[in-house]
Design a protein around this motif. Sequence first.
Motif, PDB file in Angstrom:
ATOM      1  N   ASN A   1       0.688  -1.283  -0.050  1.00 40.94           N
ATOM      2  CA  ASN A   1       0.166   0.094   0.061  1.00 40.94           C
ATOM      3  C   ASN A   1       0.965   1.303  -0.107  1.00 40.94           C
ATOM      4  O   ASN A   1       0.618   2.202  -0.094  1.00 40.94           O
ATOM      5  CB  ASN A   1      -0.977  -0.128   1.098  1.00 40.94           C
ATOM      6  CG  ASN A   1      -2.029  -0.814   0.893  1.00 40.94           C
ATOM      7  OD1 ASN A   1      -2.255  -1.260  -0.083  1.00 40.94           O
ATOM      8  ND2 ASN A   1      -2.924  -1.100   2.130  1.00 40.94           N
ATOM      9  N   THR A   2       2.104   1.102   0.562  1.00 35.27           N
ATOM     10  CA  THR A   2       3.136   2.342   0.328  1.00 35.27           C
ATOM     11  C   THR A   2       4.360   1.755  -0.360  1.00 35.27           C
ATOM     12  O   THR A   2       5.400   1.635   0.299  1.00 35.27           O
ATOM     13  CB  THR A   2       3.405   2.651   1.697  1.00 35.27           C
ATOM     14  OG1 THR A   2       3.931   1.298   2.401  1.00 35.27           O
ATOM     15  CG2 THR A   2       2.190   3.221   2.551  1.00 35.27           C
ATOM     16  N   PRO A   3       4.193   1.542  -1.697  1.00 35.64           N
ATOM     17  CA  PRO A   3       5.432   1.126  -2.372  1.00 35.64           C
ATOM     18  C   PRO A   3       6.617   1.972  -2.109  1.00 35.64           C
ATOM     19  O   PRO A   3       6.656   3.144  -2.111  1.00 35.64           O
ATOM     20  CB  PRO A   3       5.015   1.346  -4.026  1.00 35.64           C
ATOM     21  CG  PRO A   3       3.532   1.340  -3.981  1.00 35.64           C
ATOM     22  CD  PRO A   3       3.162   2.085  -2.741  1.00 35.64           C
ATOM     23  N   SER A   4       8.051   1.268  -2.301  1.00 35.50           N
ATOM     24  CA  SER A   4       9.108   2.069  -2.263  1.00 35.50           C
ATOM     25  C   SER A   4       9.037   2.899  -3.472  1.00 35.50           C
ATOM     26  O   SER A   4       8.415   2.839  -4.548  1.00 35.50           O
ATOM     27  CB  SER A   4      10.226   0.988  -2.402  1.00 35.50           C
ATOM     28  OG  SER A   4      10.188   0.212  -3.777  1.00 35.50           O
ATOM     29  N   PHE A   5      10.060   3.934  -3.242  1.00 43.70           N
ATOM     30  CA  PHE A   5      10.153   4.939  -4.567  1.00 43.70           C
ATOM     31  C   PHE A   5      10.687   4.453  -5.705  1.00 43.70           C
ATOM     32  O   PHE A   5      10.295   4.665  -6.758  1.00 43.70           O
ATOM     33  CB  PHE A   5      11.019   6.026  -3.847  1.00 43.70           C
ATOM     34  CG  PHE A   5      10.511   7.055  -3.013  1.00 43.70           C
ATOM     35  CD1 PHE A   5       9.138   6.826  -2.233  1.00 43.70           C
ATOM     36  CD2 PHE A   5      11.173   8.241  -2.533  1.00 43.70           C
ATOM     37  CE1 PHE A   5       8.711   7.465  -1.258  1.00 43.70           C
ATOM     38  CE2 PHE A   5      10.639   9.120  -1.401  1.00 43.70           C
ATOM     39  CZ  PHE A   5       9.375   8.718  -1.115  1.00 43.70           C
ATOM     40  N   GLU A   6      11.568   3.322  -5.385  1.00 45.93           N
ATOM     41  CA  GLU A   6      12.002   2.596  -6.585  1.00 45.93           C
ATOM     42  C   GLU A   6      10.921   2.006  -7.427  1.00 45.93           C
ATOM     43  O   GLU A   6      10.866   2.171  -8.573  1.00 45.93           O
ATOM     44  CB  GLU A   6      13.020   1.439  -6.139  1.00 45.93           C
ATOM     45  CG  GLU A   6      14.245   1.853  -5.702  1.00 45.93           C
ATOM     46  CD  GLU A   6      14.484   2.596  -4.250  1.00 45.93           C
ATOM     47  OE1 GLU A   6      13.363   2.421  -3.620  1.00 45.93           O
ATOM     48  OE2 GLU A   6      15.550   2.855  -3.930  1.00 45.93           O
ATOM     49  N   SER A   7      10.000   1.344  -6.590  1.00 48.52           N
ATOM     50  CA  SER A   7       8.814   0.605  -7.479  1.00 48.52           C
ATOM     51  C   SER A   7       8.034   1.738  -8.152  1.00 48.52           C
ATOM     52  O   SER A   7       7.337   1.648  -9.185  1.00 48.52           O
ATOM     53  CB  SER A   7       8.000  -0.249  -6.570  1.00 48.52           C
ATOM     54  OG  SER A   7       9.159  -1.557  -6.187  1.00 48.52           O
ATOM     55  N   LEU A   8       7.753   2.879  -7.428  1.00 41.44           N
ATOM     56  CA  LEU A   8       6.945   3.884  -7.779  1.00 41.44           C
ATOM     57  C   LEU A   8       7.515   4.302  -9.301  1.00 41.44           C
ATOM     58  O   LEU A   8       6.747   4.650 -10.294  1.00 41.44           O
ATOM     59  CB  LEU A   8       6.524   5.139  -6.791  1.00 41.44           C
ATOM     60  CG  LEU A   8       5.636   4.458  -5.769  1.00 41.44           C
ATOM     61  CD1 LEU A   8       5.455   5.930  -4.641  1.00 41.44           C
ATOM     62  CD2 LEU A   8       4.351   4.390  -6.235  1.00 41.44           C
ATOM     63  N   LEU A   9       8.784   4.618  -8.941  1.00 40.71           N
ATOM     64  CA  LEU A   9       9.559   5.166 -10.446  1.00 40.71           C
ATOM     65  C   LEU A   9       9.226   4.200 -11.492  1.00 40.71           C
ATOM     66  O   LEU A   9       8.895   4.426 -12.695  1.00 40.71           O
ATOM     67  CB  LEU A   9      10.915   5.542 -10.043  1.00 40.71           C
ATOM     68  CG  LEU A   9      11.645   5.996 -11.241  1.00 40.71           C
ATOM     69  CD1 LEU A   9      10.946   7.519 -11.613  1.00 40.71           C
ATOM     70  CD2 LEU A   9      13.210   6.157 -10.987  1.00 40.71           C
ATOM     71  N   ASN A  10       9.519   2.872 -11.071  1.00 36.93           N
ATOM     72  CA  ASN A  10       9.315   1.850 -12.357  1.00 36.93           C
ATOM     73  C   ASN A  10       7.927   1.753 -12.751  1.00 36.93           C
ATOM     74  O   ASN A  10       7.789   1.629 -14.071  1.00 36.93           O
ATOM     75  CB  ASN A  10       9.832   0.455 -11.755  1.00 36.93           C
ATOM     76  CG  ASN A  10      11.286   0.384 -11.734  1.00 36.93           C
ATOM     77  OD1 ASN A  10      12.127   0.891 -12.589  1.00 36.93           O
ATOM     78  ND2 ASN A  10      11.694  -0.485 -10.874  1.00 36.93           N
ATOM     79  N   ASN A  11       7.168   2.024 -11.820  1.00 31.91           N
ATOM     80  CA  ASN A  11       5.633   1.988 -12.314  1.00 31.91           C
ATOM     81  C   ASN A  11       5.459   3.277 -12.967  1.00 31.91           C
ATOM     82  O   ASN A  11       4.655   3.108 -14.239  1.00 31.91           O
ATOM     83  CB  ASN A  11       4.845   1.954 -11.035  1.00 31.91           C
ATOM     84  CG  ASN A  11       3.297   1.916 -11.270  1.00 31.91           C
ATOM     85  OD1 ASN A  11       2.968   0.540 -11.907  1.00 31.91           O
ATOM     86  ND2 ASN A  11       2.477   2.981 -11.089  1.00 31.91           N
ATOM     87  N   HIS A  12       5.779   4.283 -12.758  1.00 31.90           N
ATOM     88  CA  HIS A  12       5.603   5.630 -13.447  1.00 31.90           C
ATOM     89  C   HIS A  12       6.303   5.420 -14.829  1.00 31.90           C
ATOM     90  O   HIS A  12       5.675   5.845 -15.726  1.00 31.90           O
ATOM     91  CB  HIS A  12       6.205   6.612 -12.678  1.00 31.90           C
ATOM     92  CG  HIS A  12       5.989   7.836 -13.038  1.00 31.90           C
ATOM     93  ND1 HIS A  12       4.494   8.535 -12.848  1.00 31.90           N
ATOM     94  CD2 HIS A  12       6.675   8.879 -13.676  1.00 31.90           C
ATOM     95  CE1 HIS A  12       4.564   9.659 -13.551  1.00 31.90           C
ATOM     96  NE2 HIS A  12       5.853   9.728 -14.006  1.00 31.90           N
ATOM     97  N   GLN A  13       7.341   4.757 -14.996  1.00 33.96           N
ATOM     98  CA  GLN A  13       7.902   4.955 -16.254  1.00 33.96           C
ATOM     99  C   GLN A  13       7.430   3.564 -17.103  1.00 33.96           C
ATOM    100  O   GLN A  13       8.100   3.147 -17.883  1.00 33.96           O
ATOM    101  CB  GLN A  13       9.442   4.733 -15.985  1.00 33.96           C
ATOM    102  CG  GLN A  13      10.060   5.858 -15.469  1.00 33.96           C
ATOM    103  CD  GLN A  13      11.420   5.632 -15.132  1.00 33.96           C
ATOM    104  OE1 GLN A  13      11.944   4.513 -14.941  1.00 33.96           O
ATOM    105  NE2 GLN A  13      12.421   6.797 -15.010  1.00 33.96           N
ATOM    106  N   LYS A  14       6.678   2.923 -16.486  1.00 34.78           N
ATOM    107  CA  LYS A  14       5.713   2.045 -17.164  1.00 34.78           C
ATOM    108  C   LYS A  14       6.624   0.617 -17.462  1.00 34.78           C
ATOM    109  O   LYS A  14       6.382  -0.233 -18.227  1.00 34.78           O
ATOM    110  CB  LYS A  14       5.022   2.315 -18.871  1.00 34.78           C
ATOM    111  CG  LYS A  14       4.097   3.350 -18.365  1.00 34.78           C
ATOM    112  CD  LYS A  14       2.682   2.791 -18.171  1.00 34.78           C
ATOM    113  CE  LYS A  14       1.703   3.783 -18.359  1.00 34.78           C
ATOM    114  NZ  LYS A  14       1.698   4.544 -17.092  1.00 34.78           N
TER     115      LYS A  14
END
Length: 807
Positions: free
Chosen positions: A435-448
């Motif tokens: 529910n509170t992803p690491s910034f690493e994963s958020l960035l990867n998610n953001h960059q698709k």
Amino acid sequence: MNKSLNEYYVDVLLPLALEGTFSYSVPTPLVERIAKGQRVEVIFGTSKLYGALVYKVHQNKPKYKKIKAILNIIDEKPIINEQQFTYWEWIASYYMCSLGLVMQAALPSHYLLSSDAYAFLQTDNDLLEEALSLEEEIIYRALRKDEFVKTHDLKKLLGKKSILGLLRAMTEKKWIRTSHHIQKTYKSKTQKFIRLHPSLDDDQLSNIYEIDLRRAAKQQEALLAIIEASESQKEIARTSLAHIKSNILKALEEKNIIVFIDRVVSRIETEEPTKKVNFSGVKIDPKQQKKIKNLLKKDAVQLLNDAELIPYLYAINKKYQPGEQTLILIPNIDFEHEALTIIQNEYANDFIFQNSKQGNDVRYEIWDKVQKDVRFIIGTRSSLFLPFKNLKHILLLQEHDPAYKQFDPSPRYHARDAAIILAHQLKAKICLFSNTPSFESLLNNHQKKYLSLQKAESNNLGNEIELIDLQKAAKQRALDGSFSKKLTKEIATALEQNAQVIIIKNRRGYAPVLICKNCDWKASCPNCDVKLTYHQFSKKFICHYCDYKARYIPTCKECQSTDLELKGFGTQKLEEELELIFPMAKIHRVDSDTASGRKRFQIIQEKFLAKKIDILVGTQLAAKMINASSLKLIAFVSGDQMINRPDFRSEEKAFQYIQSLLEKKGAQTKVLIQSWNPEQAFYHSIKGSDYYNFAFKRMRERQLFHYPPFVRMIHLTLKHKEKSIAERAAHLMVVFLKKKWGDRIQGPITPSIERMFGRYHVDVVIKHEKQRDKMEGIKKSIYEANLFLTKQSDLKSVRISINVDPQ
DNA sequence: AGCACGCCGACT
DNA sequence: GTCGGCGTGCTC
């Protein structure tokens, strides 16, 4: 194919912390049977035997003077397959550590064989008649008592550091001899079973029951129980007849009515499921179900929120093909989750729980079972190395948890990243949950790079937090030690309502410290740059870094005064303060001093749930009781300590932690945070916005100042006994690396704890672009710099440890 | 990791 | 003088 025409060699990995492989020749009779992935018995060094893993079989004669031959093949079939080796190679190269160390992390210790030296008597003469030295006599008596004695035990018996010379002298006099044996440590577990004597038929049994045993009521009773149990299964576990005394059963055995059987049983197979929870009983939102169904068609890494875990499991369960395996990674052993409970109940005989604390024999059985067939494996990061037969799915829970990163020993791997690589290599699907992803994963998610994150719903929990301004309280003289008047009032209210309170302080030095009343000197560790803390339980002063222990310290090292006193800090001090303010309350402390080990923690937990504790004071351990129904208040005494750590991730981690508490707590529980500076942006974020807002704001800052996840980091730590040597080595390292990589290299940096294990530490930090060629170039340079340093005669004994993607 | 080899101080 | 302490280097 006739292999025996030419000479064959093997390159092997040894179960030692050594760089590289070692080559041995293969005796002709063994050539036909040898293969990569098997273990072989070799002598390494003077006489010690090891079980070494074959990494390569080849015909190139190595250019060493002395090439020993392998003695023996231990495994008839490879225990490590090609895919596992490929995975090990990735870990070794990415995290910059030797394959040997990866092997040690991966294999159950039972597979890592090394020999023990044994001594035994060589003469029948009574040596006591000879002129024996005292030490020789001790050894002689020990060997006369037991035939074979480990030389290690003899060493302990004599309390000496080395007894090699002594043993050699005795060998020369032909009194004793020594030999090496590899111990095979696996012991299967056996259990006693009982069955009716196979020669007896029903008529004979009823005869025995009515006539032979007519005067033995107890035996009659026992026989009846056994006959009844025999209707469902032939062999009955002794444990299921616990109410029958052993002497009764023995009597029946002697009369040839029953027989005892020893059966090898599994340590890991659980009993029947306790309660049936069915996936089909779980309500699944059809929209969610459709979304996940679509996700499963794609290959990319997925990132989902916690609420989607059960639907995800449900979806993969629906498409299950016999033989498919699912690995569920959890951050630590104690991690609990509804989904895990469902699996444990639903698939009691088809799931395995694995963690690093399990005994060798258990790990061996797990290894065996994963190789054969088991549907669910729930485990901590070391489960990534299991020999999966057909792994189809990896689910990684609490994706953001820093416990996924291993620190010591090397390989310092991150289970999230390593799991993604494993999934890729095995063509398995991987999904991260948080529910509170690491910034690493958020960035990867953001960059698709990843797919489809949907924010968790109940996300705006921050407004349930109340902040207390300690500065203001101090000005208004409303501060009582560590506690503001506001907080003590809240505690009092909770106690009046017969409710419970948890007080948390994040502080490492929680146990008391020995302090000189005369000059303020504090007892510190002789090897490390930290204070020793007193542990009530073991009654010893202990260093948390090197485990140095002292029973008592009589005088001050500064002024030789004997006027020393134990002074509480951290949670112990809080406990004392609370006892003064609330003398009637039942107060209990929980930290790694009072709750080391799972059992002791459980006892405290049970006490708390039974409401035998009013106020629980402790470190983050205490927060595990957050879901207690009568918990009215949880308070952080100093919130600032949580976010002001010297670590660029401290706010990210604090937010994730607080949010997980908010999610777990009941509606009746109030959350208070005391702070000297509640106007800090962090507190505004946690109160006012959801995690994603916070994260994206902070990620912009990280991008601006070149921090992960926008760049990669590598930490080098140079260690030496002499401060100046460590510093010089670090300086040279920086100069060497800067030549090629310029500003990407930072340092030398003196860490907050300068000395550990008797060695001074100096850090070098590397930050570089997230590009493969840069990463590989820098790693190559680090190896070169390493080589360069070892060539400087005064720096040879500098140790360098490398941490890729430090947490 | 363990063991050998080599160099230093403290003792029968 | 030797015993044994540790530092260094090597092990296929």
